[in-house]
Scaffold this motif. Structure first.
Motif, PDB file in Angstrom:
ATOM      1  N   ASP A  18     -43.876  39.836  45.068  1.00 38.17           N
ATOM      2  CA  ASP A  18     -45.049  39.673  44.985  1.00 38.17           C
ATOM      3  C   ASP A  18     -46.487  39.210  45.382  1.00 38.17           C
ATOM      4  O   ASP A  18     -47.534  39.626  46.102  1.00 38.17           O
ATOM      5  CB  ASP A  18     -46.450  39.676  43.383  1.00 38.17           C
ATOM      6  CG  ASP A  18     -45.694  40.217  42.328  1.00 38.17           C
ATOM      7  OD1 ASP A  18     -44.643  41.278  42.482  1.00 38.17           O
ATOM      8  OD2 ASP A  18     -45.378  39.652  40.801  1.00 38.17           O
ATOM      9  N   LYS A  26     -49.743  40.694  47.999  1.00 33.89           N
ATOM     10  CA  LYS A  26     -50.679  40.225  47.677  1.00 33.89           C
ATOM     11  C   LYS A  26     -51.316  40.360  49.398  1.00 33.89           C
ATOM     12  O   LYS A  26     -52.322  40.699  49.923  1.00 33.89           O
ATOM     13  CB  LYS A  26     -51.259  38.719  47.829  1.00 33.89           C
ATOM     14  CG  LYS A  26     -51.472  39.105  46.018  1.00 33.89           C
ATOM     15  CD  LYS A  26     -51.564  37.396  45.625  1.00 33.89           C
ATOM     16  CE  LYS A  26     -52.149  37.336  43.817  1.00 33.89           C
ATOM     17  NZ  LYS A  26     -50.168  37.104  43.334  1.00 33.89           N
ATOM     18  N   LYS A  67     -58.463  50.221  44.432  1.00 32.25           N
ATOM     19  CA  LYS A  67     -58.167  48.845  43.739  1.00 32.25           C
ATOM     20  C   LYS A  67     -57.013  49.089  43.454  1.00 32.25           C
ATOM     21  O   LYS A  67     -56.479  50.235  42.331  1.00 32.25           O
ATOM     22  CB  LYS A  67     -59.479  49.786  42.225  1.00 32.25           C
ATOM     23  CG  LYS A  67     -60.606  49.080  41.791  1.00 32.25           C
ATOM     24  CD  LYS A  67     -61.435  49.443  40.217  1.00 32.25           C
ATOM     25  CE  LYS A  67     -62.938  48.522  40.693  1.00 32.25           C
ATOM     26  NZ  LYS A  67     -63.593  49.984  40.665  1.00 32.25           N
ATOM     27  N   VAL A  68     -56.551  47.255  43.122  1.00 32.05           N
ATOM     28  CA  VAL A  68     -55.051  47.356  42.717  1.00 32.05           C
ATOM     29  C   VAL A  68     -54.498  46.393  42.262  1.00 32.05           C
ATOM     30  O   VAL A  68     -55.166  45.371  42.321  1.00 32.05           O
ATOM     31  CB  VAL A  68     -53.563  47.364  44.216  1.00 32.05           C
ATOM     32  CG1 VAL A  68     -52.446  47.646  43.959  1.00 32.05           C
ATOM     33  CG2 VAL A  68     -54.233  48.757  44.744  1.00 32.05           C
ATOM     34  N   THR A  69     -54.135  46.456  40.448  1.00 31.15           N
ATOM     35  CA  THR A  69     -53.867  45.655  39.847  1.00 31.15           C
ATOM     36  C   THR A  69     -52.537  45.077  39.771  1.00 31.15           C
ATOM     37  O   THR A  69     -52.248  45.687  40.357  1.00 31.15           O
ATOM     38  CB  THR A  69     -54.833  45.079  38.607  1.00 31.15           C
ATOM     39  OG1 THR A  69     -53.744  46.691  37.975  1.00 31.15           O
ATOM     40  CG2 THR A  69     -56.002  45.738  38.673  1.00 31.15           C
ATOM     41  N   GLU A  70     -52.509  43.316  39.005  1.00 31.35           N
ATOM     42  CA  GLU A  70     -50.829  43.001  39.120  1.00 31.35           C
ATOM     43  C   GLU A  70     -49.938  44.382  38.646  1.00 31.35           C
ATOM     44  O   GLU A  70     -49.146  44.311  38.970  1.00 31.35           O
ATOM     45  CB  GLU A  70     -51.046  41.936  38.693  1.00 31.35           C
ATOM     46  CG  GLU A  70     -51.715  40.597  39.738  1.00 31.35           C
ATOM     47  CD  GLU A  70     -50.762  39.809  39.106  1.00 31.35           C
ATOM     48  OE1 GLU A  70     -49.869  39.237  39.430  1.00 31.35           O
ATOM     49  OE2 GLU A  70     -51.761  38.737  40.460  1.00 31.35           O
ATOM     50  N   ASN A  71     -50.702  44.987  37.522  1.00 31.88           N
ATOM     51  CA  ASN A  71     -50.165  45.515  36.933  1.00 31.88           C
ATOM     52  C   ASN A  71     -49.388  47.339  37.897  1.00 31.88           C
ATOM     53  O   ASN A  71     -48.147  47.807  37.617  1.00 31.88           O
ATOM     54  CB  ASN A  71     -50.502  47.062  35.943  1.00 31.88           C
ATOM     55  CG  ASN A  71     -50.954  45.731  34.584  1.00 31.88           C
ATOM     56  OD1 ASN A  71     -50.285  44.785  34.415  1.00 31.88           O
ATOM     57  ND2 ASN A  71     -52.189  45.633  33.826  1.00 31.88           N
ATOM     58  N   ASP A  72     -49.847  47.303  38.717  1.00 32.98           N
ATOM     59  CA  ASP A  72     -50.121  48.446  40.418  1.00 32.98           C
ATOM     60  C   ASP A  72     -48.325  48.023  40.597  1.00 32.98           C
ATOM     61  O   ASP A  72     -48.058  49.029  41.290  1.00 32.98           O
ATOM     62  CB  ASP A  72     -50.718  48.893  40.423  1.00 32.98           C
ATOM     63  CG  ASP A  72     -52.210  49.253  39.977  1.00 32.98           C
ATOM     64  OD1 ASP A  72     -51.723  50.029  38.548  1.00 32.98           O
ATOM     65  OD2 ASP A  72     -53.521  48.788  40.127  1.00 32.98           O
ATOM     66  N   TYR A  73     -48.050  46.893  40.931  1.00 32.36           N
ATOM     67  CA  TYR A  73     -47.277  46.169  41.530  1.00 32.36           C
ATOM     68  C   TYR A  73     -46.122  47.059  42.274  1.00 32.36           C
ATOM     69  O   TYR A  73     -45.457  46.846  42.862  1.00 32.36           O
ATOM     70  CB  TYR A  73     -47.266  44.060  41.243  1.00 32.36           C
ATOM     71  CG  TYR A  73     -48.158  43.645  41.949  1.00 32.36           C
ATOM     72  CD1 TYR A  73     -49.846  44.848  42.642  1.00 32.36           C
ATOM     73  CD2 TYR A  73     -48.275  42.363  42.555  1.00 32.36           C
ATOM     74  CE1 TYR A  73     -50.353  43.574  43.311  1.00 32.36           C
ATOM     75  CE2 TYR A  73     -49.051  41.614  42.823  1.00 32.36           C
ATOM     76  CZ  TYR A  73     -50.637  41.966  44.008  1.00 32.36           C
ATOM     77  OH  TYR A  73     -50.959  41.159  43.835  1.00 32.36           O
TER      78      TYR A  73
END
Ligand SMILES: [Zn+2]
Length: 277
Positions: free
Chosen positions: A235, A239, A252-258
């Motif tokens: 993770d 970043k 737009k990438v959120t942590e859900n997309d990781y």
């Protein structure tokens, strides 16, 4: 030894590689910490041991934050399989090497670690990149310069490295010795494809055909070596990865997309071309 003294010694040993970017004349001496051309233009050797040859300040998109992310990604081995192949393809491992568009210098630093010998000069238009490189790595000579107005003499270099960075082939040919080589690394169609899927439709497809065609026009004895592998990211590394590449800046990438970015495809092509007399 202080970094600025080390650079001074390097310059004294290799004055023949440089020319004044203002008037094109030779550099004749170093007085105090200034490199002086025969028309009296002066360039300071910084405390970090770098030189600054830009005629006017440049605006690059390279923030310190982004460069640190690049450095983290390089240190975790993201580029290593590609650089190992590149190193094995280097015909000249002891000549004079110029890394054109070196960014924060990690590629040349790795090649040096592998055994690349001889003088290695790494330059970029980004002052931040050069500062970070010079603060991190020994045994490379770092300077800020513009490829369009470069401070190098003609026909002095055995190898020009140009890794994921813009080119100026006319200038590359001027700088290379006869028989010298350019090694250019370009993205392949599936380069960072997992990240590309977050892009707008038109940016999801990439072809390197145009870039390749241009290269082919300028050099002889061409070789092309595809390199493809996958890198697994934590993770934290995701970043850094998102900050490292322009492909990550406007998505737009959120942590859900990781989860879709834990395994990244690195698809590249190493092009080698020679300058013939
Ligand atoms: Zn001058």
């Amino acid at each position: 030894m202080k970094k600025s003294d080390k650079s001074k010694l390097f310059l004294l040993d290799h004055l023949n590689l440089f020319k004044c970017p203002v008037c094109d004349s030779d550099f004749e001496e170093i007085l105090d910490n200034q490199l002086i051309c025969s028309q009296d233009h002066t360039f300071d050797i910084s405390k970090k041991g770098t030189l600054h040859f830009l005629m006017k300040p440049s605006k690059t998109e390279y923030s310190k934050d982004m460069l640190l992310s690049r450095q983290h990604i390089a240190k975790m081995g993201f580029w290593q399989p590609m650089l190992d192949v590149l190193y094995s393809l280097l015909k000249e491992k002891g000549g004079t090497t110029l890394d054109a568009g070196c960014g924060e210098g990690s590629h040349s630093a790795y090649l040096r670690e592998r055994g690349l010998a001889g003088p290695v000069i790494a330059f970029d238009i980004s002052k931040e990149g050069i500062n970070l490189g010079a603060a991190t790595y020994e045994d490379l000579f770092f300077l800020v310069a513009d490829l369009a107005q470069s401070p190098f003499q003609s026909e002095q270099f055995d190898t020009i490295l140009n890794i994921l960075s813009p080119s100026n082939y006319k200038e590359f040919k001027r700088l290379l010795k006869d028989g010298g080589q350019v090694i250019k690394v370009i993205p392949g169609q599936d380069y960072l494809i997992e990240l590309r899927s977050f892009q707008t439709k038109e940016r999801q497809f990439y072809s390197n055909e145009n870039v390749k065609d241009k290269f082919i026009e300028h050099f002889e004895d061409l070789e092309s070596h595809p390199v493809r592998y996958a890198v697994e990211l934590t993770d934290r590394e995701i970043k850094d990865f998102l900050k490292m590449t322009p492909l990550g800046w406007n998505v737009k990438v959120t942590e859900n997309d990781y989860k879709s970015l834990r395994k990244i495809t690195v698809d590249m092509e190493i092009l080698i071309g020679n300058k013939t007399a």
